[in-house]
Enzyme design. Structure first.
Site, short mmCIF file in Angstrom:
data_model
loop_
_atom_site.label_atom_id
_atom_site.label_comp_id
_atom_site.label_asym_id
_atom_site.label_seq_id
_atom_site.Cartn_x
_atom_site.Cartn_y
_atom_site.Cartn_z
N PHE A 135 0.84 -1.20 0.00
CA PHE A 135 0.00 0.00 0.00
C PHE A 135 0.88 1.26 0.00
CE2 PHE A 135 -3.14 2.85 2.12
CZ PHE A 135 -4.20 2.65 1.28
N ASP A 212 1.66 -5.81 7.28
CA ASP A 212 0.47 -4.96 7.30
C ASP A 212 -0.72 -5.88 7.04
OD1 ASP A 212 -1.68 -3.25 6.82
OD2 ASP A 212 -0.34 -1.65 6.15
N TYR A 237 -10.61 0.16 10.21
CA TYR A 237 -11.82 0.66 9.53
C TYR A 237 -12.25 -0.13 8.31
CZ TYR A 237 -8.43 3.70 6.90
OH TYR A 237 -7.39 4.21 6.17
N LYS A 238 -11.61 -1.28 8.06
CA LYS A 238 -12.06 -2.10 6.93
C LYS A 238 -12.89 -3.27 7.48
CE LYS A 238 -8.42 -0.06 4.41
NZ LYS A 238 -6.98 0.13 4.48
N ARG A 386 -12.65 -2.96 -7.89
CA ARG A 386 -12.47 -3.89 -6.76
C ARG A 386 -13.83 -4.17 -6.11
NH1 ARG A 386 -8.50 -1.98 -1.98
NH2 ARG A 386 -10.26 -0.59 -1.54
C1 LIG Z 1 -6.28 1.12 4.71
C2 LIG Z 1 -4.83 0.84 4.81
C3 LIG Z 1 -4.00 1.64 5.57
C4 LIG Z 1 -4.59 2.80 6.28
O1 LIG Z 1 -3.66 3.63 6.85
P1 LIG Z 1 -4.13 4.75 7.87
O2 LIG Z 1 -2.86 5.37 8.26
O3 LIG Z 1 -4.82 4.05 9.01
O4 LIG Z 1 -5.06 5.66 7.15
C5 LIG Z 1 -2.65 1.31 5.66
N1 LIG Z 1 -2.15 0.23 5.01
C6 LIG Z 1 -2.94 -0.57 4.27
C7 LIG Z 1 -2.37 -1.76 3.59
C8 LIG Z 1 -4.29 -0.27 4.13
O5 LIG Z 1 -5.06 -1.05 3.39
#
Ligand SMILES: *Cc1c(COP(=O)(O)O)cnc(C)c1O
Length: 418
Positions: A135, A212, A237-238, A386
């Site tokens: 990411f 992650d 939040y997912k 997606r």
């Molecule tokens: C959603 C997501 C994040 C989110 O990062 P925040 O700092 O909490 O906004 C980070 N890494 C991955 C792989 C994600 O999917």
């Protein structure tokens, strides 16, 4: 659109899907979420999980009863909230023990803390490894950590659709590597890595692993202890349903905790937090990875989402996730391949998280049309779409209906557009 408009083989699929919904052991959990507007199908849970129905009441009670009337007493109860919710995530979704997980800041900051702690623990080594399907925020953070520590980042090339080939990792690993940081489930392709195997490879050269888990936690079973994982972070939040900007968790294997030092050394990580001593002295436990007062309101919301995942149980979540994925994939092959879609995910559902990514050359024109057909999915420019079939709140009939809407909209665009 109603089912009565479905015709031919897709009508038969809808019929079968209704039967599967009737037998679904997780079906009752759908009502534990605030319903989408009538007619809308939400398959965008990999961007933001839906709102649990009990969250707003729980937040209101928290604000009015605890914050509003019980201030001083409540304050002391909140001090360890990040640890308590961390333990709950560990038990329900991570295969980790109590005292190994805390919840605090956003994923990016949690990743930063653990990445710095890891490279400090491997002095003299000059390389951090990641992959080009990690990411973006992770890659920015790792680049920054490397620059600050005079290190370099090796970014492994991955196959766009099927993810990292472990031979590429094997070839890059040597005794100069301090840290390997990867996503367990790729945000883009959904490719799911073999955690135990990666951990083993990295440990063989004496480096540390930082995962992650943002697209994996609450979506696929995870066994941090059994796979001997060193370090991990993940979004709230997912698939943990903590709401926009929900705090993220971090995990540090128990045996490593007192040997690692994180860079943001605040009072919540102090051995004697409330003694107000002049100098920092890190707590020997996972508490040392905390910094300041935990975001109590956000943690209250997150607790509700984590509770739902616990109620479902990760084995049932995975079983339904695979069943939804197989149905989706069969329908995509039958109805969407003929109108120009291809898979941009590993073809074997067991090698994926809970989203499936499709490629279409007209994706950026199709996405607004799909949204207008009341189907919420994510678009990753230029050509990816997606679809996230989250087992806690997606019905088999939703999958059939979603594919039909995409098929209709795409057919219209192709007929009208050329
Ligand atoms: C959603 C997501 C994040 C989110 O990062 P925040 O700092 O909490 O906004 C980070 N890494 C991955 C792989 C994600 O999917």
């Amino acid at each position: 659109m109603t089912d009565s408009q479905l015709t031919g083989t897709i009508a038969a699929a809808a019929e079968k899907a209704r039967a599967r919904d009737a037998e679904d052991v997780l079906a009752h959990l759908r009502d534990r979420f605030v319903p989408a507007p009538p007619g809308t199908i939400y398959l965008n849970g990999s961007s933001l999980g839906r709102l649990p129905a009990a969250t707003s009441g729980r937040l209101a009670r928290m604000v009015e009863e605890e914050w509003g009337s019980n201030l001083a007493e409540a304050r002391t109860q909140w001090l360890d909230l990040g640890e308590r919710i961390g333990d709950s995530i560990a038990r329900h979704a991570l295969g980790a023990g109590s005292g190994e997980v805390v919840v605090g800041e956003c994923t990016s900051v949690q990743l930063y803390k653990l990445a710095v702690a890891a490279v400090r623990a491997r002095p003299g080594r000059g390389t951090i490894i990641t992959s080009d399907d990690n990411f973006p925020t992770d890659r920015y953070i790792l680049d920054g950590v490397a620059a600050d520590h005079g290190m370099n980042v090796v970014t492994l090339s991955t196959h766009a659709d099927t993810g990292l080939d472990l031979d590429a990792l094997r070839a890059a690993l040597d005794e100069n590597v301090a840290l390997v940081s990867l996503s367990l489930v790729s945000y883009r392709s959904s490719a799911l890595l073999d955690m135990a195997e990666v951990n083993q490879l990295v440990h063989d050269v004496g480096a540390l692993v930082l995962w992650d888990l943002s697209h994996a936690v609450g979506a696929v079973p995870i066994e941090l202890e059994a796979t001997e994982t060193d370090l991990a972070v993940g979004s709230g939040y997912k698939h943990l349903y903590g709401g926009p900007g929900a705090p993220a968790f971090l995990y540090v294997r128990r045996g490593l905790q007192d040997r690692l030092r994180q860079p943001v050394q605040g009072w919540f990580g102090h051995r004697q937090q409330l003694a107000m001593l002049p100098a920092y002295d890190p707590d020997p436990t996972v508490r040392r990875f905390q910094t300041g007062f935990p975001p109590v309101l956000s943690l209250t919301a997150l607790a509700e989402g984590v509770g739902l995942v616990g109620e479902a149980g990760m084995d049932a979540v995975r079983a339904k996730g695979l069943a939804l994925a197989e149905l989706l994939q069969d329908l995509v092959a039958e109805h969407l391949f003929p109108v120009g879609y291809t898979l941009a995910s590993p073809p074997d559902a067991r090698r994926r998280g809970v989203h499936l990514t499709l490629r279409h050359p007209e994706a950026s024109r199709l996405h607004p049309l799909i949204s207008r057909a009341d189907l919420a999915i994510d678009h990753m420019p230029p050509d990816l779409l997606r679809l996230s079939t989250t087992p806690l709140n997606t019905r088999f009939t939703d999958v059939v209906e979603a594919v039909d809407r995409i098929r209709v909209v795409t057919g219209e665009l192709l007929v009208g557009g050329v």
